[in-house]
Design an enzyme around this catalytic site. Structure first.
Site, PDB file in Angstrom:
ATOM      1  N   HIS A 142      -1.602   2.310  -2.852  1.00  0.00           N
ATOM      2  CA  HIS A 142      -1.077   2.766  -1.563  1.00  0.00           C
ATOM      3  C   HIS A 142      -0.717   4.248  -1.591  1.00  0.00           C
ATOM      4  O   HIS A 142      -0.184   4.770  -2.574  1.00  0.00           O
ATOM      5  CB  HIS A 142       0.094   1.893  -1.091  1.00  0.00           C
ATOM      6  CG  HIS A 142       1.345   1.945  -1.897  1.00  0.00           C
ATOM      7  ND1 HIS A 142       2.352   2.861  -1.666  1.00  0.00           N
ATOM      8  CD2 HIS A 142       1.792   1.170  -2.918  1.00  0.00           C
ATOM      9  CE1 HIS A 142       3.353   2.644  -2.495  1.00  0.00           C
ATOM     10  NE2 HIS A 142       3.042   1.628  -3.281  1.00  0.00           N
ATOM     11  N   ASP A 189       5.245   6.019  -7.265  1.00  0.00           N
ATOM     12  CA  ASP A 189       4.978   4.819  -6.473  1.00  0.00           C
ATOM     13  C   ASP A 189       4.528   5.271  -5.083  1.00  0.00           C
ATOM     14  O   ASP A 189       5.353   5.536  -4.227  1.00  0.00           O
ATOM     15  CB  ASP A 189       6.263   3.983  -6.406  1.00  0.00           C
ATOM     16  CG  ASP A 189       6.097   2.658  -5.697  1.00  0.00           C
ATOM     17  OD1 ASP A 189       4.958   2.305  -5.352  1.00  0.00           O
ATOM     18  OD2 ASP A 189       7.116   1.990  -5.461  1.00  0.00           O
ATOM     19  N   GLU A 236       2.430   0.725   2.867  1.00  0.00           N
ATOM     20  CA  GLU A 236       2.803  -0.360   1.955  1.00  0.00           C
ATOM     21  C   GLU A 236       4.316  -0.519   1.889  1.00  0.00           C
ATOM     22  O   GLU A 236       4.837  -1.637   1.858  1.00  0.00           O
ATOM     23  CB  GLU A 236       2.243  -0.070   0.559  1.00  0.00           C
ATOM     24  CG  GLU A 236       2.334  -1.241  -0.416  1.00  0.00           C
ATOM     25  CD  GLU A 236       3.562  -1.187  -1.322  1.00  0.00           C
ATOM     26  OE1 GLU A 236       3.664  -2.031  -2.223  1.00  0.00           O
ATOM     27  OE2 GLU A 236       4.430  -0.292  -1.132  1.00  0.00           O
ATOM     28  N   GLU A 237       5.014   0.616   1.873  1.00  0.00           N
ATOM     29  CA  GLU A 237       6.458   0.583   1.657  1.00  0.00           C
ATOM     30  C   GLU A 237       7.249   0.015   2.836  1.00  0.00           C
ATOM     31  O   GLU A 237       8.443  -0.245   2.714  1.00  0.00           O
ATOM     32  CB  GLU A 237       6.976   1.989   1.326  1.00  0.00           C
ATOM     33  CG  GLU A 237       6.442   2.579   0.026  1.00  0.00           C
ATOM     34  CD  GLU A 237       6.970   1.874  -1.211  1.00  0.00           C
ATOM     35  OE1 GLU A 237       7.719   0.896  -1.084  1.00  0.00           O
ATOM     36  OE2 GLU A 237       6.607   2.308  -2.321  1.00  0.00           O
ATOM     37  N   ASP A 252      -0.887   0.091  -9.217  1.00  0.00           N
ATOM     38  CA  ASP A 252       0.466   0.431  -8.780  1.00  0.00           C
ATOM     39  C   ASP A 252       1.303   0.826  -9.993  1.00  0.00           C
ATOM     40  O   ASP A 252       0.799   0.864 -11.118  1.00  0.00           O
ATOM     41  CB  ASP A 252       1.100  -0.763  -8.050  1.00  0.00           C
ATOM     42  CG  ASP A 252       2.046  -0.342  -6.935  1.00  0.00           C
ATOM     43  OD1 ASP A 252       2.851   0.584  -7.144  1.00  0.00           O
ATOM     44  OD2 ASP A 252       1.998  -0.947  -5.844  1.00  0.00           O
ATOM     45  N   HIS A 282      11.500   4.396  -6.716  1.00  0.00           N
ATOM     46  CA  HIS A 282      12.284   4.424  -5.472  1.00  0.00           C
ATOM     47  C   HIS A 282      13.508   5.323  -5.613  1.00  0.00           C
ATOM     48  O   HIS A 282      14.614   4.985  -5.200  1.00  0.00           O
ATOM     49  CB  HIS A 282      12.663   3.018  -5.018  1.00  0.00           C
ATOM     50  CG  HIS A 282      11.519   2.284  -4.390  1.00  0.00           C
ATOM     51  ND1 HIS A 282      11.638   1.550  -3.236  1.00  0.00           N
ATOM     52  CD2 HIS A 282      10.214   2.205  -4.741  1.00  0.00           C
ATOM     53  CE1 HIS A 282      10.466   1.043  -2.906  1.00  0.00           C
ATOM     54  NE2 HIS A 282       9.581   1.417  -3.819  1.00  0.00           N
TER      55      HIS A 282
END
Length: 355
Positions: A65, A179, A211-212, A234, A320
């Site tokens: 992503h 990410d 995606e998130e 990923d 994150h």
């Protein structure tokens, strides 16, 4: 890792692409793969890069992503401060004092997420987590008029402002947005490895969107590709930190092969095939199980009648957040593993995953 691969990681990491605003990442992917892949887009904005081998099928999907977690401007106060919403899963208590960049129609506007000095806090306030609604961004403007004049308006994306850093031990690299820029880099490098070589399938490197915020691009991209098998590219979760569980993810110990996450139990025959291939080629690997979180595989593996799928991750510390850390060897070995799998995905092998 050669300098070309390192530069690609740097370019992808430093680029801006929060959920819903991924076009800058798609442009990088297209520039890297044009000329030897057939490039198209779905109507959500996901980029699809097809590299045909000796056969149209099986269709091998390598999704990564493009979006990173970030923010969006929602309101400008009369004093010129900016209120925002989160795009993706943040631990909001980590945000005060972090630098950000607002992407406006007039250019980039730097700012910082405001924080109250401890000197101004009562004792009970110091021990109380900050509430989301209390967060704001300061761009150094005196009022709403000046903030607006600088180009800031509701709907503007906001990205973490963090450098790309090769650390004192050069095996470790610290940067934002691993990410999942690492996933995008993986399928780019795998497709480059296939250039000029015979492979018994057609491979689709896919940069998915959003995606998130709900795996949205994976659903539409799967409809476009209609894959026969998928290897989700990923990050993995490295836990080799104080309080972590090293056995579930250590930097430098190889790619993480996922056994379970909240959105997908991988195809068991495919899982065993991946492990057997890693062992045969002497590629180090780790096994991972996640009780929280999921990947694009959650949407792809239930596409149509089902798609044999598994998620393979590059171990990463501190996902994150504004800065994560990876190990060069893990990245290189993940490229090796996915490339070896692609060469083995002929029609007969892929059919066995579904029987």
């Amino acid at each position: 890792m050669n300098q070309t691969r390192l530069k690609l990681l740097e370019k992808l990491s430093l680029a801006s692409g929060v959920a819903g605003f991924e076009s800058e990442i798609a442009e990088i992917i297209e520039s890297e793969l044009k000329g030897f892949t057939k490039i198209s887009y779905d109507k959500m904005g996901s980029i699809v890069c097809a590299k045909r081998g000796t056969s149209d099928t099986p269709k091998v999907m390598l999704p990564g992503h493009m979006d990173e977690i970030g923010f969006m401007t929602t309101l400008i106060t009369e004093d010129g401060f900016i209120k925002f919403v989160m795009l993706g899963g943040w631990n909001h208590t980590q945000l005060p004092s972090q630098r950000v960049m607002i992407k406006t129609s007039k250019g980039n506007v730097p700012g910082v997420i405001g924080s109250k000095p401890p000197h101004l806090m009562a004792e009970e306030e110091r021990n109380k987590p900050i509430e989301k609604k209390a967060l704001f961004i300061d761009i150094g403007a005196k009022d709403k008029k000046e903030t607006t004049k600088l180009g800031v308006r509701p709907g503007d994306p906001i990205v973490p402002d963090a450098p790309f850093t090769v650390m004192a031990n050069p095996d470790y690299i610290m940067a934002k947005a691993w990410d999942d820029r690492i996933g995008c880099a993986l399928f780019i490098e795998v497709l480059k490895e296939l250039k000029g070589k015979r492979h018994p399938n057609t491979v689709y490197g896919v940069g998915t969107v959003q995606e998130e915020v709900g795996l949205r691009g994976a659903r539409t991209a799967a409809n476009k590709v209609n894959p026969d098998v998928a290897l989700v590219c990923d990050v993995g979760l490295a836990q080799d930190i104080p309080g972590g569980e090293k056995s579930m993810g250590t930097l430098g110990k190889g790619p993480q092969i996922n056994l379970y996450d909240r959105g997908m139990i991988p195809n068991l025959r495919l899982r065993d095939f991946v492990i057997a291939t890693a062992e045969k080629k002497k590629i180090p690997y780790q096994l991972e199980a996640l009780e929280g979180g999921s990947t694009d595989g959650a949407m792809i593996h239930i596409h149509a009648e089902g798609v044999p799928s598994i998620y393979i991750g590059v171990p990463t510390r501190y996902i994150h957040s504004h800065a994560g850390i990876i190990h060069r060897a893990d990245y290189e070995n993940t490229i090796r593993l996915i490339t070896e799998l692609v060469f083995r995905f002929d029609a007969k092998t892929v059919r066995k995953f579904s029987k």
